[in-house]
Design a protein around this motif. Structure first.
Motif, PDB file in Angstrom:
ATOM      1  N   GLU A 118       2.075   8.248  -3.428  1.00  0.00           N
ATOM      2  CA  GLU A 118       1.918   8.842  -4.754  1.00  0.00           C
ATOM      3  C   GLU A 118       0.567   9.531  -4.903  1.00  0.00           C
ATOM      4  O   GLU A 118       0.458  10.583  -5.548  1.00  0.00           O
ATOM      5  CB  GLU A 118       2.105   7.781  -5.833  1.00  0.00           C
ATOM      6  CG  GLU A 118       3.531   7.259  -5.938  1.00  0.00           C
ATOM      7  CD  GLU A 118       4.552   8.366  -6.179  1.00  0.00           C
ATOM      8  OE1 GLU A 118       4.241   9.315  -6.936  1.00  0.00           O
ATOM      9  OE2 GLU A 118       5.663   8.284  -5.606  1.00  0.00           O
ATOM     10  N   ASN A 119      -0.485   8.970  -4.313  1.00  0.00           N
ATOM     11  CA  ASN A 119      -1.796   9.629  -4.331  1.00  0.00           C
ATOM     12  C   ASN A 119      -1.751  10.950  -3.575  1.00  0.00           C
ATOM     13  O   ASN A 119      -2.338  11.952  -4.001  1.00  0.00           O
ATOM     14  CB  ASN A 119      -2.867   8.715  -3.726  1.00  0.00           C
ATOM     15  CG  ASN A 119      -3.266   7.587  -4.648  1.00  0.00           C
ATOM     16  OD1 ASN A 119      -3.095   7.679  -5.865  1.00  0.00           O
ATOM     17  ND2 ASN A 119      -3.804   6.516  -4.083  1.00  0.00           N
ATOM     18  N   ALA A 162       0.229  13.536  -5.669  1.00  0.00           N
ATOM     19  CA  ALA A 162      -0.520  13.994  -6.835  1.00  0.00           C
ATOM     20  C   ALA A 162      -1.675  14.914  -6.437  1.00  0.00           C
ATOM     21  O   ALA A 162      -1.983  15.875  -7.155  1.00  0.00           O
ATOM     22  CB  ALA A 162      -1.059  12.796  -7.615  1.00  0.00           C
ATOM     23  N   THR A 163      -2.293  14.619  -5.293  1.00  0.00           N
ATOM     24  CA  THR A 163      -3.483  15.370  -4.869  1.00  0.00           C
ATOM     25  C   THR A 163      -3.136  16.620  -4.088  1.00  0.00           C
ATOM     26  O   THR A 163      -3.782  17.660  -4.241  1.00  0.00           O
ATOM     27  CB  THR A 163      -4.390  14.466  -4.008  1.00  0.00           C
ATOM     28  OG1 THR A 163      -4.659  13.244  -4.702  1.00  0.00           O
ATOM     29  CG2 THR A 163      -5.712  15.157  -3.692  1.00  0.00           C
ATOM     30  N   ASN A 210       0.772  -1.235   0.000  1.00  0.00           N
ATOM     31  CA  ASN A 210       0.000   0.000   0.000  1.00  0.00           C
ATOM     32  C   ASN A 210       0.807   1.291   0.000  1.00  0.00           C
ATOM     33  O   ASN A 210       0.327   2.326  -0.466  1.00  0.00           O
ATOM     34  CB  ASN A 210      -0.910   0.043   1.250  1.00  0.00           C
ATOM     35  CG  ASN A 210      -1.756  -1.189   1.408  1.00  0.00           C
ATOM     36  OD1 ASN A 210      -2.456  -1.579   0.480  1.00  0.00           O
ATOM     37  ND2 ASN A 210      -1.719  -1.798   2.591  1.00  0.00           N
ATOM     38  N   ASP A 254      -8.365   8.989   1.901  1.00  0.00           N
ATOM     39  CA  ASP A 254      -8.280   9.620   0.595  1.00  0.00           C
ATOM     40  C   ASP A 254      -7.724  11.034   0.744  1.00  0.00           C
ATOM     41  O   ASP A 254      -8.335  11.888   1.389  1.00  0.00           O
ATOM     42  CB  ASP A 254      -9.679   9.675  -0.029  1.00  0.00           C
ATOM     43  CG  ASP A 254      -9.667  10.129  -1.481  1.00  0.00           C
ATOM     44  OD1 ASP A 254      -8.651  10.688  -1.920  1.00  0.00           O
ATOM     45  OD2 ASP A 254     -10.692   9.931  -2.158  1.00  0.00           O
ATOM     46  N   GLN A 297      -6.440  -1.165   1.103  1.00  0.00           N
ATOM     47  CA  GLN A 297      -6.108  -1.515  -0.275  1.00  0.00           C
ATOM     48  C   GLN A 297      -5.312  -2.812  -0.402  1.00  0.00           C
ATOM     49  O   GLN A 297      -5.178  -3.358  -1.488  1.00  0.00           O
ATOM     50  CB  GLN A 297      -5.332  -0.372  -0.917  1.00  0.00           C
ATOM     51  CG  GLN A 297      -6.097   0.942  -0.926  1.00  0.00           C
ATOM     52  CD  GLN A 297      -7.408   0.857  -1.683  1.00  0.00           C
ATOM     53  OE1 GLN A 297      -7.416   0.696  -2.893  1.00  0.00           O
ATOM     54  NE2 GLN A 297      -8.526   0.946  -0.973  1.00  0.00           N
ATOM     55  N   ARG A 322     -11.959   4.589   2.189  1.00  0.00           N
ATOM     56  CA  ARG A 322     -11.969   3.408   1.348  1.00  0.00           C
ATOM     57  C   ARG A 322     -11.596   2.186   2.178  1.00  0.00           C
ATOM     58  O   ARG A 322     -11.089   2.310   3.282  1.00  0.00           O
ATOM     59  CB  ARG A 322     -10.970   3.578   0.200  1.00  0.00           C
ATOM     60  CG  ARG A 322     -11.223   4.816  -0.648  1.00  0.00           C
ATOM     61  CD  ARG A 322     -10.132   5.053  -1.665  1.00  0.00           C
ATOM     62  NE  ARG A 322      -8.876   5.446  -1.070  1.00  0.00           N
ATOM     63  CZ  ARG A 322      -7.988   6.241  -1.673  1.00  0.00           C
ATOM     64  NH1 ARG A 322      -8.253   6.729  -2.868  1.00  0.00           N
ATOM     65  NH2 ARG A 322      -6.847   6.543  -1.090  1.00  0.00           N
ATOM     66  N   GLY A 325      -3.967   3.047   2.623  1.00  0.00           N
ATOM     67  CA  GLY A 325      -4.804   3.451   1.499  1.00  0.00           C
ATOM     68  C   GLY A 325      -6.237   3.767   1.835  1.00  0.00           C
ATOM     69  O   GLY A 325      -7.024   4.115   0.942  1.00  0.00           O
ATOM     70  N   ASN A 332       1.429   3.504  -3.317  1.00  0.00           N
ATOM     71  CA  ASN A 332       0.196   4.116  -3.811  1.00  0.00           C
ATOM     72  C   ASN A 332      -0.289   5.216  -2.885  1.00  0.00           C
ATOM     73  O   ASN A 332      -0.774   6.263  -3.337  1.00  0.00           O
ATOM     74  CB  ASN A 332      -0.898   3.055  -3.977  1.00  0.00           C
ATOM     75  CG  ASN A 332      -0.684   2.178  -5.206  1.00  0.00           C
ATOM     76  OD1 ASN A 332      -0.012   2.585  -6.153  1.00  0.00           O
ATOM     77  ND2 ASN A 332      -1.253   0.986  -5.178  1.00  0.00           N
ATOM     78  N   THR A 333      -0.160   4.984  -1.572  1.00  0.00           N
ATOM     79  CA  THR A 333      -0.587   5.991  -0.599  1.00  0.00           C
ATOM     80  C   THR A 333       0.196   7.283  -0.784  1.00  0.00           C
ATOM     81  O   THR A 333      -0.377   8.379  -0.843  1.00  0.00           O
ATOM     82  CB  THR A 333      -0.400   5.465   0.839  1.00  0.00           C
ATOM     83  OG1 THR A 333      -1.257   4.332   1.047  1.00  0.00           O
ATOM     84  CG2 THR A 333      -0.747   6.538   1.861  1.00  0.00           C
TER      85      THR A 333
END
Length: 239
Positions: free
Chosen positions: A23-24, A27-28, A17, A94, A202, A199, A91, A20-21
Protein backbone atom coordinates in the motif's frame (compact mmCIF):
# COMPACT_ATOMS: atom_id res chain seq x y z
CA UNK A 1 6.50 7.86 -17.99
CA UNK A 2 7.19 5.91 -21.19
CA UNK A 3 9.31 3.26 -19.49
CA UNK A 4 7.75 0.17 -17.96
CA UNK A 5 8.93 -0.44 -14.38
CA UNK A 6 8.22 -3.58 -12.38
CA UNK A 7 8.80 -3.74 -8.63
CA UNK A 8 9.54 -7.30 -7.48
CA UNK A 9 8.63 -7.91 -3.84
CA UNK A 10 9.84 -11.24 -2.43
CA UNK A 11 7.63 -12.50 0.37
CA UNK A 12 8.21 -15.26 2.90
CA UNK A 13 6.12 -15.16 6.09
CA UNK A 14 5.54 -11.41 5.88
CA UNK A 15 1.94 -11.30 7.14
CA UNK A 16 2.88 -8.43 9.48
CA UNK A 17 4.40 -6.33 6.72
CA UNK A 18 3.28 -7.18 3.20
CA UNK A 19 0.04 -5.16 3.08
CA UNK A 20 1.68 -1.99 4.40
CA UNK A 21 4.61 -2.50 2.04
CA UNK A 22 2.37 -2.80 -1.01
CA UNK A 23 0.00 0.00 0.00
CA UNK A 24 2.91 2.38 0.67
CA UNK A 25 4.31 1.55 -2.76
CA UNK A 26 0.96 2.08 -4.49
CA UNK A 27 0.40 5.40 -2.73
CA UNK A 28 3.92 6.71 -3.38
CA UNK A 29 4.62 5.33 -6.88
CA UNK A 30 1.26 4.68 -8.58
CA UNK A 31 2.96 4.76 -12.00
CA UNK A 32 4.90 1.52 -11.47
CA UNK A 33 3.70 -2.08 -11.62
CA UNK A 34 4.49 -4.56 -8.88
CA UNK A 35 4.61 -8.32 -8.42
CA UNK A 36 4.75 -10.09 -5.06
CA UNK A 37 6.57 -13.44 -5.15
CA UNK A 38 5.19 -15.61 -2.36
CA UNK A 39 7.83 -18.22 -1.60
CA UNK A 40 5.67 -20.87 0.10
CA UNK A 41 4.89 -18.76 3.15
CA UNK A 42 3.55 -20.80 6.07
CA UNK A 43 1.68 -17.88 7.63
CA UNK A 44 -1.30 -15.95 6.22
CA UNK A 45 0.72 -14.04 3.57
CA UNK A 46 -0.88 -15.89 0.63
CA UNK A 47 -4.40 -15.36 2.00
CA UNK A 48 -3.71 -11.65 2.43
CA UNK A 49 -2.40 -11.35 -1.13
CA UNK A 50 -5.48 -13.11 -2.49
CA UNK A 51 -7.95 -11.11 -0.43
CA UNK A 52 -6.34 -7.84 -1.54
CA UNK A 53 -6.24 -8.96 -5.19
CA UNK A 54 -2.55 -8.11 -5.46
CA UNK A 55 -0.68 -9.48 -8.50
CA UNK A 56 1.51 -12.27 -7.14
CA UNK A 57 3.25 -15.51 -7.98
CA UNK A 58 2.54 -18.38 -5.60
CA UNK A 59 5.58 -20.63 -5.87
CA UNK A 60 4.85 -24.37 -5.54
CA UNK A 61 8.12 -25.03 -3.68
CA UNK A 62 10.29 -22.86 -1.46
CA UNK A 63 13.14 -21.48 -3.58
CA UNK A 64 14.70 -19.07 -1.09
CA UNK A 65 15.24 -15.35 -1.64
CA UNK A 66 17.43 -15.83 -4.71
CA UNK A 67 15.08 -18.19 -6.50
CA UNK A 68 12.08 -16.03 -5.67
CA UNK A 69 13.68 -12.86 -7.00
CA UNK A 70 14.89 -14.70 -10.10
CA UNK A 71 11.28 -15.68 -10.83
CA UNK A 72 10.49 -11.98 -10.70
CA UNK A 73 13.28 -11.24 -13.17
CA UNK A 74 11.97 -13.92 -15.52
CA UNK A 75 8.50 -12.36 -15.29
CA UNK A 76 9.95 -8.90 -16.04
CA UNK A 77 11.77 -10.16 -19.14
CA UNK A 78 8.79 -12.07 -20.49
CA UNK A 79 6.47 -9.10 -20.02
CA UNK A 80 8.77 -6.53 -21.57
CA UNK A 81 9.66 -4.35 -18.59
CA UNK A 82 12.45 -1.81 -19.13
CA UNK A 83 13.47 -1.68 -15.46
CA UNK A 84 13.07 -4.23 -12.67
CA UNK A 85 13.31 -3.14 -9.05
CA UNK A 86 13.82 -5.47 -6.12
CA UNK A 87 12.21 -4.18 -2.92
CA UNK A 88 11.95 -6.22 0.27
CA UNK A 89 8.55 -7.11 1.69
CA UNK A 90 9.45 -6.33 5.31
CA UNK A 91 8.94 -2.56 5.18
CA UNK A 92 12.61 -1.57 5.38
CA UNK A 93 12.72 -0.05 1.89
CA UNK A 94 10.95 3.28 1.60
CA UNK A 95 9.25 3.68 -1.80
CA UNK A 96 9.84 7.42 -1.51
CA UNK A 97 13.40 6.62 -2.64
CA UNK A 98 12.44 4.22 -5.40
CA UNK A 99 12.96 6.68 -8.25
CA UNK A 100 16.30 7.76 -6.80
CA UNK A 101 17.41 4.16 -7.31
CA UNK A 102 15.73 3.84 -10.71
CA UNK A 103 16.81 7.16 -12.26
CA UNK A 104 20.53 6.31 -12.75
CA UNK A 105 19.37 3.20 -14.63
CA UNK A 106 16.93 5.16 -16.76
CA UNK A 107 19.67 7.72 -17.48
CA UNK A 108 22.04 4.97 -18.63
CA UNK A 109 24.58 5.67 -15.90
CA UNK A 110 24.35 2.18 -14.38
CA UNK A 111 23.06 -1.21 -15.45
CA UNK A 112 22.30 -1.91 -11.78
CA UNK A 113 21.82 0.74 -9.11
CA UNK A 114 21.76 -0.23 -5.44
CA UNK A 115 19.98 1.78 -2.77
CA UNK A 116 22.67 2.42 -0.16
CA UNK A 117 22.13 3.48 3.44
CA UNK A 118 25.87 4.08 3.93
CA UNK A 119 26.55 6.93 1.49
CA UNK A 120 24.95 9.66 3.60
CA UNK A 121 24.65 7.48 6.72
CA UNK A 122 21.13 8.64 7.50
CA UNK A 123 18.25 6.61 8.88
CA UNK A 124 18.49 3.06 10.19
CA UNK A 125 22.08 1.83 9.88
CA UNK A 126 21.54 -1.77 11.13
CA UNK A 127 23.43 -3.28 14.08
CA UNK A 128 27.15 -2.82 14.72
CA UNK A 129 27.98 -6.48 14.06
CA UNK A 130 26.07 -6.47 10.78
CA UNK A 131 27.89 -3.31 9.71
CA UNK A 132 31.17 -5.07 10.42
CA UNK A 133 30.05 -8.01 8.28
CA UNK A 134 28.90 -5.73 5.46
CA UNK A 135 32.26 -3.93 5.47
CA UNK A 136 34.01 -7.29 5.28
CA UNK A 137 31.97 -8.40 2.29
CA UNK A 138 32.43 -5.00 0.65
CA UNK A 139 36.19 -5.41 1.03
CA UNK A 140 36.08 -8.92 -0.41
CA UNK A 141 34.15 -7.79 -3.47
CA UNK A 142 36.59 -4.94 -4.05
CA UNK A 143 39.49 -7.37 -3.74
CA UNK A 144 37.94 -9.91 -6.10
CA UNK A 145 36.76 -7.58 -8.87
CA UNK A 146 37.98 -4.07 -8.08
CA UNK A 147 34.46 -2.70 -7.56
CA UNK A 148 33.75 -0.66 -4.43
CA UNK A 149 30.17 -0.99 -3.20
CA UNK A 150 29.31 0.15 0.32
CA UNK A 151 25.92 -1.49 0.93
CA UNK A 152 26.55 -4.93 -0.55
CA UNK A 153 23.66 -6.65 1.24
CA UNK A 154 21.02 -4.09 0.25
CA UNK A 155 18.06 -5.74 -1.45
CA UNK A 156 16.83 -2.39 -2.77
CA UNK A 157 18.15 -2.32 -6.35
CA UNK A 158 17.13 -1.53 -9.90
CA UNK A 159 18.30 -3.20 -13.13
CA UNK A 160 17.95 -2.31 -16.79
CA UNK A 161 16.71 -4.73 -19.43
CA UNK A 162 20.14 -6.26 -20.16
CA UNK A 163 20.96 -6.72 -16.47
CA UNK A 164 17.50 -8.13 -15.76
CA UNK A 165 17.88 -10.63 -18.61
CA UNK A 166 21.28 -11.68 -17.24
CA UNK A 167 19.88 -12.23 -13.74
CA UNK A 168 16.92 -14.14 -15.17
CA UNK A 169 19.48 -16.74 -16.29
CA UNK A 170 22.29 -16.31 -13.73
CA UNK A 171 21.37 -15.65 -10.10
CA UNK A 172 22.54 -17.05 -6.79
CA UNK A 173 19.82 -18.93 -4.92
CA UNK A 174 20.52 -18.42 -1.21
CA UNK A 175 21.55 -14.90 -0.07
CA UNK A 176 22.33 -13.48 -3.49
CA UNK A 177 22.87 -9.74 -3.02
CA UNK A 178 26.68 -9.75 -2.63
CA UNK A 179 27.12 -12.48 -5.23
CA UNK A 180 24.98 -10.56 -7.73
CA UNK A 181 27.27 -7.54 -7.42
CA UNK A 182 30.36 -9.64 -8.07
CA UNK A 183 28.76 -11.54 -10.95
CA UNK A 184 27.49 -8.35 -12.60
CA UNK A 185 30.84 -6.61 -12.26
CA UNK A 186 32.80 -9.57 -13.61
CA UNK A 187 30.39 -9.82 -16.56
CA UNK A 188 31.15 -6.22 -17.49
CA UNK A 189 27.97 -4.54 -16.26
CA UNK A 190 28.07 -1.10 -14.65
CA UNK A 191 27.15 -1.27 -10.96
CA UNK A 192 26.68 1.74 -8.72
CA UNK A 193 24.81 3.09 -5.71
CA UNK A 194 22.35 5.85 -4.85
CA UNK A 195 21.77 7.18 -1.32
CA UNK A 196 18.56 6.10 0.40
CA UNK A 197 17.16 6.11 3.91
CA UNK A 198 16.01 2.74 5.20
CA UNK A 199 13.80 1.82 8.12
CA UNK A 200 13.92 -0.98 10.65
CA UNK A 201 12.00 -4.14 9.81
CA UNK A 202 8.37 -3.28 10.53
CA UNK A 203 7.47 -6.69 11.96
CA UNK A 204 8.34 -10.38 11.92
CA UNK A 205 11.84 -11.83 12.23
CA UNK A 206 14.83 -11.57 9.91
CA UNK A 207 16.23 -14.80 8.51
CA UNK A 208 19.73 -13.71 9.59
CA UNK A 209 20.24 -13.43 13.32
CA UNK A 210 22.51 -14.48 16.21
CA UNK A 211 24.85 -17.34 15.28
CA UNK A 212 23.40 -17.49 11.79
CA UNK A 213 25.16 -14.23 11.01
CA UNK A 214 28.56 -15.91 11.40
CA UNK A 215 27.40 -18.80 9.24
CA UNK A 216 26.14 -16.34 6.65
CA UNK A 217 29.49 -14.53 6.56
CA UNK A 218 31.48 -17.73 6.09
CA UNK A 219 29.10 -19.07 3.47
CA UNK A 220 28.97 -15.86 1.41
CA UNK A 221 32.73 -15.31 1.65
CA UNK A 222 33.37 -18.79 0.27
CA UNK A 223 30.71 -18.31 -2.42
CA UNK A 224 32.34 -15.06 -3.56
CA UNK A 225 35.73 -16.73 -3.89
CA UNK A 226 34.24 -19.62 -5.86
CA UNK A 227 32.34 -17.17 -8.06
CA UNK A 228 35.53 -15.26 -8.79
CA UNK A 229 37.27 -18.44 -9.88
CA UNK A 230 34.40 -19.57 -12.09
CA UNK A 231 33.12 -16.35 -13.69
CA UNK A 232 35.02 -14.97 -16.66
CA UNK A 233 35.20 -11.19 -16.87
CA UNK A 234 33.68 -9.98 -20.12
CA UNK A 235 33.62 -6.37 -21.29
CA UNK A 236 30.43 -4.73 -22.45
CA UNK A 237 28.02 -6.65 -20.22
CA UNK A 238 27.90 -9.81 -22.33
CA UNK A 239 28.45 -13.22 -20.80
Amino acid sequence: MDKKILVIIPCYNEEDNIVNTVENLRATCPEVDFLVVNDCSTDSSAALLKSRHYPFLDLPVNLGIGGGVQCGYLYAVRHGYDVAVQMDGDGQHDPAYLMKVVQPVLDGVYDMCIGSRFIKKEGFQTSFMRRVGIRWLSGMIRLLCGKRVLDVTSGFRATNLAMTAYFAQHYATDYPEPEAILAASLAGFRVGEAPVIMRERQGGVSSIHSFKSAYYMIKVSLALIIDRLSIRKVKGGRA
